[in-house]
Scaffold this motif. Structure first.
Motif, PDB file in Angstrom:
ATOM      1  N   GLU A 139      29.046  79.220 181.352  1.00 53.27           N
ATOM      2  CA  GLU A 139      29.320  79.286 179.642  1.00 53.27           C
ATOM      3  C   GLU A 139      28.739  77.553 180.395  1.00 53.27           C
ATOM      4  OE1 GLU A 139      32.812  80.709 179.877  1.00 53.27           O
ATOM      5  OE2 GLU A 139      31.845  82.405 180.194  1.00 53.27           O
ATOM      6  N   ASP A 140      28.069  77.840 178.337  1.00 52.06           N
ATOM      7  CA  ASP A 140      28.714  75.836 177.829  1.00 52.06           C
ATOM      8  C   ASP A 140      30.278  75.469 177.655  1.00 52.06           C
ATOM      9  OD1 ASP A 140      28.085  73.528 176.616  1.00 52.06           O
ATOM     10  OD2 ASP A 140      27.088  73.823 175.438  1.00 52.06           O
ATOM     11  N   PRO A 141      30.487  74.642 178.715  1.00 57.28           N
ATOM     12  CA  PRO A 141      31.849  74.034 178.421  1.00 57.28           C
ATOM     13  C   PRO A 141      31.996  73.504 176.811  1.00 57.28           C
ATOM     14  CG  PRO A 141      31.132  72.297 179.832  1.00 57.28           C
ATOM     15  CD  PRO A 141      30.211  73.585 179.136  1.00 57.28           C
ATOM     16  N   ARG A 142      31.216  73.683 176.064  1.00 57.90           N
ATOM     17  CA  ARG A 142      31.417  72.580 175.039  1.00 57.90           C
ATOM     18  C   ARG A 142      32.067  74.127 174.234  1.00 57.90           C
ATOM     19  NH1 ARG A 142      27.494  70.811 178.180  1.00 57.90           N
ATOM     20  NH2 ARG A 142      27.291  68.436 178.098  1.00 57.90           N
ATOM     21  N   HIS A 143      32.217  74.686 174.178  1.00 57.34           N
ATOM     22  CA  HIS A 143      32.176  76.052 173.583  1.00 57.34           C
ATOM     23  C   HIS A 143      33.583  76.684 174.207  1.00 57.34           C
ATOM     24  CE1 HIS A 143      27.655  76.555 173.100  1.00 57.34           C
ATOM     25  NE2 HIS A 143      28.020  75.361 171.755  1.00 57.34           N
ATOM     26  N   ALA A 144      33.868  76.336 175.577  1.00 63.51           N
ATOM     27  CA  ALA A 144      35.197  76.783 175.342  1.00 63.51           C
ATOM     28  C   ALA A 144      36.556  76.023 174.283  1.00 63.51           C
ATOM     29  CB  ALA A 144      35.438  76.420 176.700  1.00 63.51           C
ATOM     30  N   ARG A 145      37.341  76.998 175.236  1.00 61.70           N
ATOM     31  CA  ARG A 145      38.949  76.814 174.600  1.00 61.70           C
ATOM     32  C   ARG A 145      39.134  76.008 174.758  1.00 61.70           C
ATOM     33  NH1 ARG A 145      44.270  78.989 174.076  1.00 61.70           N
ATOM     34  NH2 ARG A 145      43.257  80.174 176.013  1.00 61.70           N
ATOM     35  N   VAL A 146      39.548  75.547 174.408  1.00 64.71           N
ATOM     36  CA  VAL A 146      40.355  73.618 175.225  1.00 64.71           C
ATOM     37  C   VAL A 146      42.024  74.019 174.773  1.00 64.71           C
ATOM     38  CG1 VAL A 146      40.686  71.364 174.693  1.00 64.71           C
ATOM     39  CG2 VAL A 146      38.465  72.019 174.779  1.00 64.71           C
ATOM     40  N   THR A 147      42.719  73.987 176.396  1.00 67.09           N
ATOM     41  CA  THR A 147      43.707  73.956 176.676  1.00 67.09           C
ATOM     42  C   THR A 147      44.596  72.409 177.435  1.00 67.09           C
ATOM     43  OG1 THR A 147      44.452  75.100 178.338  1.00 67.09           O
ATOM     44  CG2 THR A 147      43.820  76.304 177.063  1.00 67.09           C
ATOM     45  N   ALA A 148      45.704  72.284 177.553  1.00 62.17           N
ATOM     46  CA  ALA A 148      46.768  71.446 178.143  1.00 62.17           C
ATOM     47  C   ALA A 148      46.081  71.322 179.618  1.00 62.17           C
ATOM     48  CB  ALA A 148      47.861  71.265 178.185  1.00 62.17           C
ATOM     49  N   ALA A 149      45.697  72.508 180.027  1.00 57.77           N
ATOM     50  CA  ALA A 149      45.414  72.242 181.530  1.00 57.77           C
ATOM     51  C   ALA A 149      43.453  72.748 181.354  1.00 57.77           C
ATOM     52  CB  ALA A 149      45.663  73.982 181.817  1.00 57.77           C
ATOM     53  N   THR A 150      43.120  72.313 180.735  1.00 64.12           N
ATOM     54  CA  THR A 150      41.508  71.813 180.317  1.00 64.12           C
ATOM     55  C   THR A 150      40.748  70.505 181.011  1.00 64.12           C
ATOM     56  OG1 THR A 150      41.675  72.790 178.511  1.00 64.12           O
ATOM     57  CG2 THR A 150      39.323  71.407 178.701  1.00 64.12           C
ATOM     58  N   PRO A 151      40.786  70.286 182.266  1.00 68.95           N
ATOM     59  CA  PRO A 151      39.373  69.011 183.030  1.00 68.95           C
ATOM     60  C   PRO A 151      40.080  68.359 181.534  1.00 68.95           C
ATOM     61  CG  PRO A 151      38.895  71.001 183.529  1.00 68.95           C
ATOM     62  CD  PRO A 151      39.402  71.433 182.394  1.00 68.95           C
ATOM     63  N   TRP A 152      40.130  66.808 182.018  1.00 66.01           N
ATOM     64  CA  TRP A 152      40.112  66.284 181.391  1.00 66.01           C
ATOM     65  C   TRP A 152      38.572  65.671 180.514  1.00 66.01           C
ATOM     66  CZ3 TRP A 152      37.217  60.974 182.040  1.00 66.01           C
ATOM     67  CH2 TRP A 152      37.308  60.140 181.079  1.00 66.01           C
ATOM     68  N   PRO A 153      37.885  65.544 181.498  1.00 64.52           N
ATOM     69  CA  PRO A 153      36.318  65.676 181.229  1.00 64.52           C
ATOM     70  C   PRO A 153      35.683  66.491 179.968  1.00 64.52           C
ATOM     71  CG  PRO A 153      36.523  65.132 184.056  1.00 64.52           C
ATOM     72  CD  PRO A 153      37.463  65.447 182.822  1.00 64.52           C
ATOM     73  N   VAL A 154      36.803  67.675 180.323  1.00 68.32           N
ATOM     74  CA  VAL A 154      36.060  68.349 179.129  1.00 68.32           C
ATOM     75  C   VAL A 154      36.077  68.146 177.648  1.00 68.32           C
ATOM     76  CG1 VAL A 154      35.555  70.894 178.460  1.00 68.32           C
ATOM     77  CG2 VAL A 154      35.432  70.331 180.971  1.00 68.32           C
ATOM     78  N   ARG A 155      37.898  68.358 177.851  1.00 65.97           N
ATOM     79  CA  ARG A 155      38.699  67.619 176.843  1.00 65.97           C
ATOM     80  C   ARG A 155      38.097  66.065 176.348  1.00 65.97           C
ATOM     81  NH1 ARG A 155      43.547  65.542 178.243  1.00 65.97           N
ATOM     82  NH2 ARG A 155      43.723  66.228 180.092  1.00 65.97           N
ATOM     83  N   ARG A 156      37.353  65.328 176.718  1.00 70.20           N
ATOM     84  CA  ARG A 156      36.556  64.067 176.727  1.00 70.20           C
ATOM     85  C   ARG A 156      35.080  64.245 175.844  1.00 70.20           C
ATOM     86  NH1 ARG A 156      34.313  60.508 174.660  1.00 70.20           N
ATOM     87  NH2 ARG A 156      35.235  58.075 174.730  1.00 70.20           N
ATOM     88  N   GLY A 157      34.386  64.935 176.481  1.00 72.98           N
ATOM     89  CA  GLY A 157      33.155  64.859 176.304  1.00 72.98           C
ATOM     90  C   GLY A 157      31.755  64.569 176.375  1.00 72.98           C
ATOM     91  N   GLY A 158      31.162  64.381 176.260  1.00 78.48           N
ATOM     92  CA  GLY A 158      29.937  63.182 175.683  1.00 78.48           C
ATOM     93  C   GLY A 158      29.541  62.599 176.946  1.00 78.48           C
ATOM     94  N   MET A 159      29.366  61.862 177.500  1.00 75.38           N
ATOM     95  CA  MET A 159      28.496  61.595 179.144  1.00 75.38           C
ATOM     96  C   MET A 159      29.444  61.531 180.058  1.00 75.38           C
ATOM     97  SD  MET A 159      25.951  60.669 180.290  1.00 75.38           S
ATOM     98  CE  MET A 159      25.052  60.415 179.132  1.00 75.38           C
ATOM     99  N   VAL A 160      30.851  61.872 179.742  1.00 76.81           N
ATOM    100  CA  VAL A 160      31.367  61.784 180.598  1.00 76.81           C
ATOM    101  C   VAL A 160      31.179  63.631 180.959  1.00 76.81           C
ATOM    102  CG1 VAL A 160      34.417  62.294 181.431  1.00 76.81           C
ATOM    103  CG2 VAL A 160      33.541  60.084 179.859  1.00 76.81           C
ATOM    104  N   LEU A 161      31.410  64.295 180.334  1.00 76.07           N
ATOM    105  CA  LEU A 161      31.509  65.210 180.661  1.00 76.07           C
ATOM    106  C   LEU A 161      30.154  65.504 181.051  1.00 76.07           C
ATOM    107  CD1 LEU A 161      32.564  68.475 179.880  1.00 76.07           C
ATOM    108  CD2 LEU A 161      31.317  68.897 177.731  1.00 76.07           C
ATOM    109  N   LYS A 162      28.894  65.973 181.157  1.00 77.32           N
ATOM    110  CA  LYS A 162      27.233  65.617 181.066  1.00 77.32           C
ATOM    111  C   LYS A 162      27.388  64.955 182.617  1.00 77.32           C
ATOM    112  CE  LYS A 162      22.611  66.477 180.731  1.00 77.32           C
ATOM    113  NZ  LYS A 162      22.491  67.849 180.330  1.00 77.32           N
ATOM    114  N   LEU A 163      28.014  64.047 183.158  1.00 79.85           N
ATOM    115  CA  LEU A 163      28.587  64.090 184.700  1.00 79.85           C
ATOM    116  C   LEU A 163      29.258  64.576 185.114  1.00 79.85           C
ATOM    117  CD1 LEU A 163      27.908  59.726 183.826  1.00 79.85           C
ATOM    118  CD2 LEU A 163      26.860  61.530 185.267  1.00 79.85           C
ATOM    119  N   TYR A 164      30.378  65.265 184.249  1.00 73.42           N
ATOM    120  CA  TYR A 164      30.990  65.764 185.293  1.00 73.42           C
ATOM    121  C   TYR A 164      30.366  67.175 185.636  1.00 73.42           C
ATOM    122  CZ  TYR A 164      35.388  68.700 186.407  1.00 73.42           C
ATOM    123  OH  TYR A 164      36.526  69.239 186.750  1.00 73.42           O
ATOM    124  N   GLU A 165      29.628  68.215 184.833  1.00 71.81           N
ATOM    125  CA  GLU A 165      28.810  69.545 184.528  1.00 71.81           C
ATOM    126  C   GLU A 165      28.305  69.242 185.980  1.00 71.81           C
ATOM    127  OE1 GLU A 165      27.536  71.020 181.007  1.00 71.81           O
ATOM    128  OE2 GLU A 165      26.552  68.881 181.023  1.00 71.81           O
TER     129      GLU A 165
END
Length: 225
Positions: free
Chosen positions: A106-132
């Protein structure tokens, strides 16, 4: 009572990692003791003095033996993480199901964001690309670091042997070009990939009740994942 319960709960929640680390420390200590004994025997045979386990830790032999093995283990894990993302083995507990969508795809960019969602997913961009790809990056870095330390320790051990037999020492880069370095690597790499292939295949037909590395005991052989 509450504190004791929390402590036992923490141990239960982290028991697998703690036991594995405990076994690692125990076997590493045993390796140092037995390695020092072997090195001492060789030293005495060449008219030298035996060395202590503590002194053995600073020898090229210890570095070579340790990181030569770590290198193959981290290569195994990096390769496994990468290959299982794209390849399938029908019926294996170690594979994704080739006929259905998996949560890990699943693409994390389409995930429902909550307080428990990892910070890189909430941050997005290159940070999320690396975290993936952070798990693959982690094991790849450990593999390359271990390979470099294997080369450094192996060059030292190789040069000691060369000097004892009237040969010429080599640089670390020069050691990378020797058959000795690649023999040490390949003799470990081949066993790691055989072990992974064995569990991929064996988990199709065999079971271990209670293990996440196994399918349910009653599952058909064709069930994948």
């Amino acid at each position: 009572m509450a504190r004791r319960f929390r402590s036992s709960s923490w141990l239960r929640d982290h028991g697998l990692l703690l036991v594995l680390l405990g076994i690692f420390v125990a076997t590493l200590a045993a390796m140092v003791v037995t390695g020092a004994a072997v090195a001492s025997d060789e030293q005495v045979q060449h008219g030298g003095e035996p060395i202590s386990p503590l002194a053995y830790l600073a020898t090229p032999d210890f570095a070579e033996a340790t990181f030569e093995n770590w290198e193959s283990e981290f290569l195994q894990m990096a390769s496994y993480v990468l290959l299982t993302a794209y390849l399938f083995q029908r019926g294996s507990a170690e594979s994704k199901d080739p006929d259905s969508e998996e949560p890990v795809d699943e693409d994390p960019r389409h995930a429902r964001v909550t307080a428990a969602t990892p910070w890189p997913v909430r941050r997005g961009g290159m940070v999320l690309k690396l975290y993936e790809h952070s798990l693959l990056i982690f094991f790849s870095v450990l593999f390359l670091l271990s390979m470099a330390l294997h080369a450094i320790g192996g060059a030292g051990a190789y040069n000691e042997e060369q000097l004892q037999h009237g040969g010429e020492p080599v640089s670390v880069l020069g050691y990378l070009g020797t058959s000795q370095f690649w023999f040490e690597s390949m003799q470990n790499w081949q066993s790691e990939f055989l072990a992974v292939a064995a569990i991929v295949w064996a988990s199709i037909w065999l079971r271990e009740r209670g293990s996440p590395e196994s399918k349910p005991v009653s599952a058909p052989h064709s069930q994948t994942g």
